[in-house]
Write an enzyme that holds these catalytic residues in place. Structure first.
Site, PDB file in Angstrom:
ATOM      1  N   PHE A 105      14.580   4.725  10.119  1.00 47.32           N
ATOM      2  CA  PHE A 105      12.749   4.070   9.781  1.00 47.32           C
ATOM      3  C   PHE A 105      12.305   5.324   9.776  1.00 47.32           C
ATOM      4  O   PHE A 105      11.636   6.172  10.873  1.00 47.32           O
ATOM      5  CB  PHE A 105      11.834   2.843  11.403  1.00 47.32           C
ATOM      6  CG  PHE A 105      11.299   2.135  10.623  1.00 47.32           C
ATOM      7  CD1 PHE A 105      11.287   0.931  10.224  1.00 47.32           C
ATOM      8  CD2 PHE A 105      10.151   2.875  10.751  1.00 47.32           C
ATOM      9  CE1 PHE A 105      10.143   0.355   9.126  1.00 47.32           C
ATOM     10  CE2 PHE A 105       8.583   1.959  10.108  1.00 47.32           C
ATOM     11  CZ  PHE A 105       9.284   1.261   9.556  1.00 47.32           C
TER      12      PHE A 105
ATOM     13  N   LYS B  49       0.793  -0.796   0.321  1.00 46.35           N
ATOM     14  CA  LYS B  49       0.443  -0.457  -0.292  1.00 46.35           C
ATOM     15  C   LYS B  49       0.515   1.121  -0.083  1.00 46.35           C
ATOM     16  O   LYS B  49       0.372   2.482  -0.212  1.00 46.35           O
ATOM     17  CB  LYS B  49      -0.717  -0.134   1.624  1.00 46.35           C
ATOM     18  CG  LYS B  49      -1.600  -1.023   1.327  1.00 46.35           C
ATOM     19  CD  LYS B  49      -2.616  -1.335   2.301  1.00 46.35           C
ATOM     20  CE  LYS B  49      -2.600  -2.726   3.390  1.00 46.35           C
ATOM     21  NZ  LYS B  49      -3.338  -2.561   4.479  1.00 46.35           N
TER      22      LYS B  49
ATOM     23  N   ASP C 133      14.687  -0.435   0.121  1.00 46.03           N
ATOM     24  CA  ASP C 133      15.976  -0.567   1.717  1.00 46.03           C
ATOM     25  C   ASP C 133      16.715  -1.433   1.279  1.00 46.03           C
ATOM     26  O   ASP C 133      17.748  -1.222   0.462  1.00 46.03           O
ATOM     27  CB  ASP C 133      14.962  -0.738   2.509  1.00 46.03           C
ATOM     28  CG  ASP C 133      15.560  -1.513   4.521  1.00 46.03           C
ATOM     29  OD1 ASP C 133      16.138  -0.358   4.362  1.00 46.03           O
ATOM     30  OD2 ASP C 133      14.734  -1.978   4.986  1.00 46.03           O
TER      31      ASP C 133
ATOM     32  N   ASP D 290       7.177   2.803  -2.916  1.00 44.40           N
ATOM     33  CA  ASP D 290       7.509   4.181  -1.628  1.00 44.40           C
ATOM     34  C   ASP D 290       9.340   4.018  -1.449  1.00 44.40           C
ATOM     35  O   ASP D 290       9.837   5.250  -1.128  1.00 44.40           O
ATOM     36  CB  ASP D 290       6.709   3.833  -0.163  1.00 44.40           C
ATOM     37  CG  ASP D 290       6.448   2.257   0.519  1.00 44.40           C
ATOM     38  OD1 ASP D 290       7.825   1.345  -0.615  1.00 44.40           O
ATOM     39  OD2 ASP D 290       6.029   2.050   1.140  1.00 44.40           O
TER      40      ASP D 290
ATOM     41  N   ASP E 244       4.230   3.235   6.324  1.00 44.59           N
ATOM     42  CA  ASP E 244       3.952   2.905   7.501  1.00 44.59           C
ATOM     43  C   ASP E 244       4.691   2.132   8.743  1.00 44.59           C
ATOM     44  O   ASP E 244       5.622   1.645   8.495  1.00 44.59           O
ATOM     45  CB  ASP E 244       2.683   1.388   7.761  1.00 44.59           C
ATOM     46  CG  ASP E 244       3.192   1.030   6.953  1.00 44.59           C
ATOM     47  OD1 ASP E 244       3.943   0.682   6.398  1.00 44.59           O
ATOM     48  OD2 ASP E 244       2.906  -0.483   7.956  1.00 44.59           O
TER      49      ASP E 244
END
Ligand code: IMP
Ligand code: MG
Length: 179
Positions: free
Chosen positions: A152, A43, A103, A100, A159
């Site tokens: 983070f 999402k 990492d 998004d 989220d």
């Protein structure tokens, strides 16, 4: 007002708008002669993709995939699962993945290989954020909004435990929230 669980704002609303405009311009130039599919990874990409697609003044279609490498914590499990596949067939399509954040690179490495195996003509990656210091597998990021230090972050789609996606900026989450 900044959310009380946010340590500091890393990318402001104004900066996000500038980043999105600049990425859209590059995409417009590169995909000018191609009918491509913009594929959002749900999402996390929804806020970014909604803003980005409005700024790309070309004919293209959109689709979505869901992949998961995370549980509810802040560390990638390394194993990627495909939870929702494309509705279209990727065969002979030029695909631009919208993500998004990159990492470890595990998610996009898996998705890229998967789409190429299914016959995509090209697969490129557009990510809003990149944490290059955390890379575990090699990955070519074609369009990168901004590099992020090893912290983070949440907001603008990102989220922690499914929360904070609605924040209009990107911020560093207070360690006390997940420690
Ligand atoms: P990767 O497979 O390790 O590259 O992880 C990519 C996914 O992990 C992203 O799509 C995000 O959903 C999640 N992720 C990685 N870092 C962060 C972060 O700092 N905040 C929120 N989600 C993150
Ligand atoms: Mg994600």
């Amino acid at each position: 007002m900044t959310h009380p669980n946010i340590e500091k704002v890393l990318v402001s609303q104004e900066k996000l708008e500038k980043i999105v405009n600049s990425l859209a311009k590059q995409i417009e130039i590169d995909y000018n002669d191609k009918e491509f599919v913009m594929v959002g990874l749900l999402k996390g990409s929804i806020v970014f993709m909604a803003d980005l697609m409005k700024k790309v003044n070309l004919d293209f279609t959109i689709d979505f995939m869901v992949a998961s490498s995370y549980g509810s914590g802040t560390e990638s499990s390394g194993k990627v699962k495909l939870l929702k596949d494309l509705e279209i067939s990727p065969e002979n399509k030029d695909i631009l993945i919208v993500e998004d954040i990159v990492d470890s690179g595990n998610t996009l490495n898996f998705i890229t290989n998967y789409l190429m195996t299914r016959g995509a003509r090209s697969v490129k990656i557009c990510t809003l954020c990149d944490k290059p210091a955390r890379r575990k597998v090699p990955l070519t990021v074609d369009y990168c909004g901004t590099e992020i230090p090893d912290e983070f972050i949440v907001g603008y789609g990102l989220d922690y435990d499914e929360k904070y996606r609605n924040l209009p900026y990107i911020g560093v989450l207070k360690e006390s929230v997940y420690a």
